[in-house]
Design an enzyme around this catalytic site. Structure first.
Site, short mmCIF file in Angstrom:
data_model
loop_
_atom_site.label_atom_id
_atom_site.label_comp_id
_atom_site.label_asym_id
_atom_site.label_seq_id
_atom_site.Cartn_x
_atom_site.Cartn_y
_atom_site.Cartn_z
N LYS A 123 -6.11 10.93 4.10
CA LYS A 123 -4.74 11.83 3.86
C LYS A 123 -5.30 13.21 3.59
O LYS A 123 -5.09 14.38 4.07
CB LYS A 123 -3.68 11.30 3.08
CG LYS A 123 -3.08 10.13 3.68
CD LYS A 123 -2.50 9.16 2.72
CE LYS A 123 -1.62 8.10 3.22
NZ LYS A 123 -1.02 7.01 2.47
N GLN A 174 0.16 6.47 -3.53
CA GLN A 174 -0.46 5.37 -2.79
C GLN A 174 0.00 4.01 -3.20
O GLN A 174 -0.25 3.40 -4.24
CB GLN A 174 -2.08 5.61 -2.61
CG GLN A 174 -2.55 4.66 -1.56
CD GLN A 174 -2.16 4.83 -0.10
OE1 GLN A 174 -2.27 6.09 0.12
NE2 GLN A 174 -1.85 3.93 0.62
N ASP A 196 7.03 10.73 1.52
CA ASP A 196 6.79 9.42 2.17
C ASP A 196 8.44 9.06 2.77
O ASP A 196 8.54 7.96 3.46
CB ASP A 196 6.42 8.45 0.85
CG ASP A 196 4.97 8.09 1.43
OD1 ASP A 196 4.51 8.22 2.37
OD2 ASP A 196 4.41 7.78 0.44
#
Ligand code: NAP
Length: 281
Positions: A53, A97, A120
């Site tokens: 990422k 995460q 997200d």
């Protein structure tokens, strides 16, 4: 023989477009775009995801702010970190995460991410808006799947779509996106009693189960579009999807490979969401 949907190529093309948009944003607004990535503990897979990422951020010109916390972090310490990022005006997007260690209440951590920074697409408000077909930050993996179908001009309207898997991050938003695109959608899961028949009915079959090569040719209709979200290891430790590619690709019209299919799209959509979050502020 099917057409293989090249996620890597679509992702590369999208990243070029995002990079150009980011450059335009920086020159127009006179500030950079920042994605904060929070990693707790030392889960090797999570470390790789976070590294990828950050690399993708560099590629498109988004600056990243990585926060690494030990596996023994307490709920309140982690909450404080997220609250600081939520209040930080220089941060456009926040990504935590997953999975988080056992002592952490994941849901209450995710709730601390403001909707506007929820790149997200996991927040209640973003999910609610998705259900109401309103503009919002959409979960990256299913949104990436939609981009792939679009890139190959796959018709969705009026088609019978079957999503296998009902997780909050893949299966459910995937079903909602397909429904919003006018497909007739069925969602299957581990308690579905006639999975094979349901799958065989699908014009578009999306598999997000997490079981290596689970979907065989006998479960797929001739000429179907097959999207394989799964990332698994086979008996030889080789990366594979939920679909038995070897047998299924001979039968369907389109198929996404693993690797090189949905995977590269997920991180690209994260970059897309970060740019979108910055542009809306
Ligand atoms: P998850 O949270 O474990 O959900 C799996 C889903 O599959 C559940 O809804 C489960 O049903 C269903 N399922 C399990 N066994 C089944 C069976 N025998 N028959 C029918 N349904 C079954 O997984 P996830 O997070 O959605 O991820 C799914 C897969 O996608 C994993 O391999 C993951 O690594 C991969 N993934 C890939 C990307 C990417 O970028 N390519 C992104 C995210 C995830 P129940 O709800 O009944 O338990």
């Amino acid at each position: 023989m099917s057409i293989i949907i090249d996620g890597k190529a679509i992702a590369a093309e999208m990243r070029k477009e995002i990079k150009a948009e980011v450059e335009r944003f920086v020159s127009d607004k006179g500030r950079k775009i920042t994605l904060a990535v929070v990693l707790v503990g030392e889960n090797p897979a999570s470390q790789i995801y976070v590294r990828n990422k950050i690399k993708a951020c560099e590629e498109v010109g988004i600056s990243s702010k990585a926060i690494y916390l030990g596996a023994d972090v307490t709920q309140s310490e982690l909450e404080l970190n997220i609250k600081n990022l939520a209040d930080d005006k220089s941060v456009d997007g926040i990504l935590v995460q997953l999975p988080l260690p056992e002592q952490i209440d994941e849901k209450s951590i995710l709730k601390l991410i403001p909707t506007a920074k929820d790149v997200d697409g996991f927040s209640e408000e973003n999910i609610g808006k998705l259900c109401m077909n309103e503009d919002c930050l959409v979960a990256c993996t299913p949104n990436g799947v939609m981009r792939m179908l679009e890139a190959y001009d796959v018709e969705i309207k009026g088609k019978r779509a079957v999503v296998v898997g009902r997780s909050d991050i893949v299966g459910k938003p995937m079903a909602m996106l397909l429904l919003n695109a006018d497909a007739t959608v069925t969602v299957c899961h581990s308690k579905t009693t006639n999975l094979k028949e349901e799958c065989k009915n699908a014009d578009i079959l999306v598999c997000a189960i997490g079981k290596p090569k689970f979907i065989g040719a006998d479960m797929v209709k001739d000429g179907a579009v097959v999207v394989d979200v799964g990332i698994n290891r086979d008996e030889n430790g080789k990366l594979c999807g939920d679909v038995d590619f070897e047998s299924v690709h001979k039968k369907c019209a389109y198929i996404t490979p693993v690797p090189g299919g949905v995977g590269p799209m997920t991180i690209t959509m994260l970059m897309y969401n970060t740019l979108k979050a910055a542009s809306r502020r």
